[in-house]
Scaffold this active site. Structure first.
Site, PDB file in Angstrom:
ATOM      1  N   GLN A   1      -8.422   7.908  10.370  1.00 33.07           N
ATOM      2  CA  GLN A   1      -9.713   7.498   9.803  1.00 33.07           C
ATOM      3  C   GLN A   1     -10.806   7.332  10.847  1.00 33.07           C
ATOM      4  OE1 GLN A   1     -10.750   7.403   6.817  1.00 33.07           O
ATOM      5  NE2 GLN A   1      -8.857   7.549   5.641  1.00 33.07           N
TER       6      GLN A   1
ATOM      7  N   CYS B   1      -3.507   0.041 -11.558  1.00 30.05           N
ATOM      8  CA  CYS B   1      -2.912  -0.419 -12.803  1.00 30.05           C
ATOM      9  C   CYS B   1      -1.431  -0.026 -12.809  1.00 30.05           C
ATOM     10  CB  CYS B   1      -3.650   0.218 -13.974  1.00 30.05           C
ATOM     11  SG  CYS B   1      -3.151  -0.491 -15.536  1.00 30.05           S
TER      12      CYS B   1
HETATM   13  C1  LIG Z   1      -4.988   6.050   7.941  1.00 33.57           C
HETATM   14  C2  LIG Z   1      -4.358   7.294   7.395  1.00 33.57           C
HETATM   15  N1  LIG Z   1      -3.252   7.795   7.977  1.00 33.57           N
HETATM   16  C3  LIG Z   1      -2.651   8.909   7.543  1.00 33.57           C
HETATM   17  C4  LIG Z   1      -3.134   9.596   6.453  1.00 33.57           C
HETATM   18  C5  LIG Z   1      -2.388  10.816   5.971  1.00 33.57           C
HETATM   19  O1  LIG Z   1      -3.006  11.996   6.391  1.00 33.57           O
HETATM   20  P1  LIG Z   1      -2.641  13.387   5.659  1.00 33.57           P
HETATM   21  O2  LIG Z   1      -3.208  13.278   4.284  1.00 33.57           O
HETATM   22  O3  LIG Z   1      -3.344  14.430   6.485  1.00 33.57           O
HETATM   23  O4  LIG Z   1      -1.192  13.539   5.677  1.00 33.57           O
HETATM   24  C6  LIG Z   1      -4.277   9.129   5.814  1.00 33.57           C
HETATM   25  C7  LIG Z   1      -4.804   9.833   4.623  1.00 33.57           C
HETATM   26  O5  LIG Z   1      -5.238   9.214   3.669  1.00 33.57           O
HETATM   27  C8  LIG Z   1      -4.898   7.951   6.298  1.00 33.57           C
HETATM   28  O6  LIG Z   1      -6.004   7.453   5.713  1.00 33.57           O
END
Ligand SMILES: Cc1ncc(COP(=O)(O)O)c(C=O)c1O
Length: 377
Positions: A181, A324
């Protein structure tokens, strides 16, 4: 009349930047060679793969041979956690992480527990930050790895990675961070952060889905997840996709310029100010006021249900923390760990802004929220 479509879910995924798509196009049309082959058809793909690797390395401030391409953030996290555990399990079996990690960390940790690993899941405070003293207390002579996310996907809180990595190293322990992120939003230099392993995901940074990378500091040994031929320095078997690597490389090149984030931060702060003006103490900010991603606004509409608000915000793409389950509304696990009161946390909505978000879009959403929330639900 259909409602205007407004995308405020960039933490879930980003569109592909036009410059990224343009860089990838020749690899869809022409350059189909296997990068590992020794003839003319391989040369362009091989060269592009290595250019892409150096673009990713430049964003992270590391050497090209410290980058392993993966299928995304989840694979990079799995490779870091399992790779270290399988390599060092004779030395130790203890891994420390936090209770607010993405499932792409929590689930591999649960899996490793089934194989005999011992885990410590550290709590966070009301802003979503861990206390480095908790890390100090959790370290044992059997600890082999600490894995803390750089920034949280739901509330955007940024962890004190530098301090925690230093502490881990004082005890000879490896440090991994999930930066899925944070890349392209805040600085993510691996030497400034002091980490040994760092995961990124292409689709959070205007590259396609299905590609990511793991930084592996020179000297850190990892058992691969996928055994096969010696691709990626023997750390991840499988013919590399020059197409996807080129996309990630170009996206990383663009992400080095963090100036666009100043505009995004200003817009995000304007959004929050407008909501406060309209709703006063009926809105609450979730996450840290300053140690937070510049694009993320997780706001609780106190006494409301986030999913219901989103349901009435036709055309607006955003996320809610509450889910939910079997007819019951449940607080997001992250907000629960942050000890957010249920009547506040149930009303959480995560708005995450991107490079092309406009002030007009933000003002439209505020106006529509005002209409929705001032009429009876
Ligand atoms: C903090 C974090 N780590 C890992 C991932 C997973 O990444 P990917 O969707 O490329 O596998 C996400 C995706 O939402 C994420 O927000």
């Amino acid at each position: 009349m259909t409602a205007q479509r407004i995308y405020l879910d960039y933490n879930a995924s980003t569109p592909i930047d036009p410059a990224v798509a343009a860089a990838m196009k020749p690899f869809l049309d022409d350059h189909y060679g296997n990068p590992s082959s020794g003839h003319w058809a391989a040369a362009t793909a091989k060269a592009a793969l290595e250019t892409a690797r150096s673009q990713v390395a430049a964003l992270l401030g590391c050497q090209s041979d410290e980058i392993v391409f993966t299928s995304g953030g989840s694979e990079a996290n799995n490779l870091a956690l399992k790779g270290v555990f399988f390599t060092l399990r004779d030395k130790g079996d203890h891994i420390i992480t936090t209770q607010i990690e993405h499932p792409a960390i929590i689930e591999p940790c649960r899996f490793l527990e089934r194989l005999g690993a011992r885990m410590s899941y550290l709590p966070v405070d009301g802003t979503g930050r861990i206390d480095p003293d908790d890390l100090r207390r959790a370290i044992t002579s059997r600890t082999i790895l600490v894995s803390f996310m750089h920034a949280n996907n739901e509330v955007g809180t940024i962890q004190p990675i530098e301090d925690c990595a230093r502490m881990a190293h004082e005890h000879g322990i490896l440090f991994h961070t999930d930066a899925a992120q944070s890349i392209g939003k805040v600085p993510t230099g691996v030497n400034e952060l002091g980490v040994d392993l760092l995961s990124i995901a292409g689709h959070k940074v205007y590259a396609p889905k299905g590609v990511g990378a793991l930084f592996v500091r020179r000297g850190v040994l990892l058992e691969p997840l996928i055994h096969g031929a010696g691709h990626e320095g023997g750390r991840r078997a499988g013919t590399e996709s020059a197409l996807l690597a080129v996309g990630l490389g170009k996206a990383c090149e663009l992400a080095r310029d963090l100036k666009s984030m100043d505009r995004v931060r200003t817009l995000r702060d304007h959004f929050w100010k407008q909501l406060q003006n309209q709703f006063g103490n009926r809105v609450a900010l979730n996450g840290h006021s300053t140690h937070r991603l510049p694009n993320t606004l997780n706001v609780s509409f106190v006494g409301r249900i986030g999913a219901e608000i989103l349901g009435r915000l036709d055309g607006v793409a955003a996320s809610t923390g509450s889910a939910c389950h079997s007819g019951r509304i449940e607080l997001s696990p992250v907000l629960k760990v942050m000890s957010i009161a249920p009547e506040v946390g149930m009303g959480a909505v995560r708005f995450s802004l991107g490079r092309t978000t406009t002030r007009d879009e933000i003002d439209t959403v505020v106006e529509r929220l005002t209409n929705i929330l001032t009429t009876a639900v």
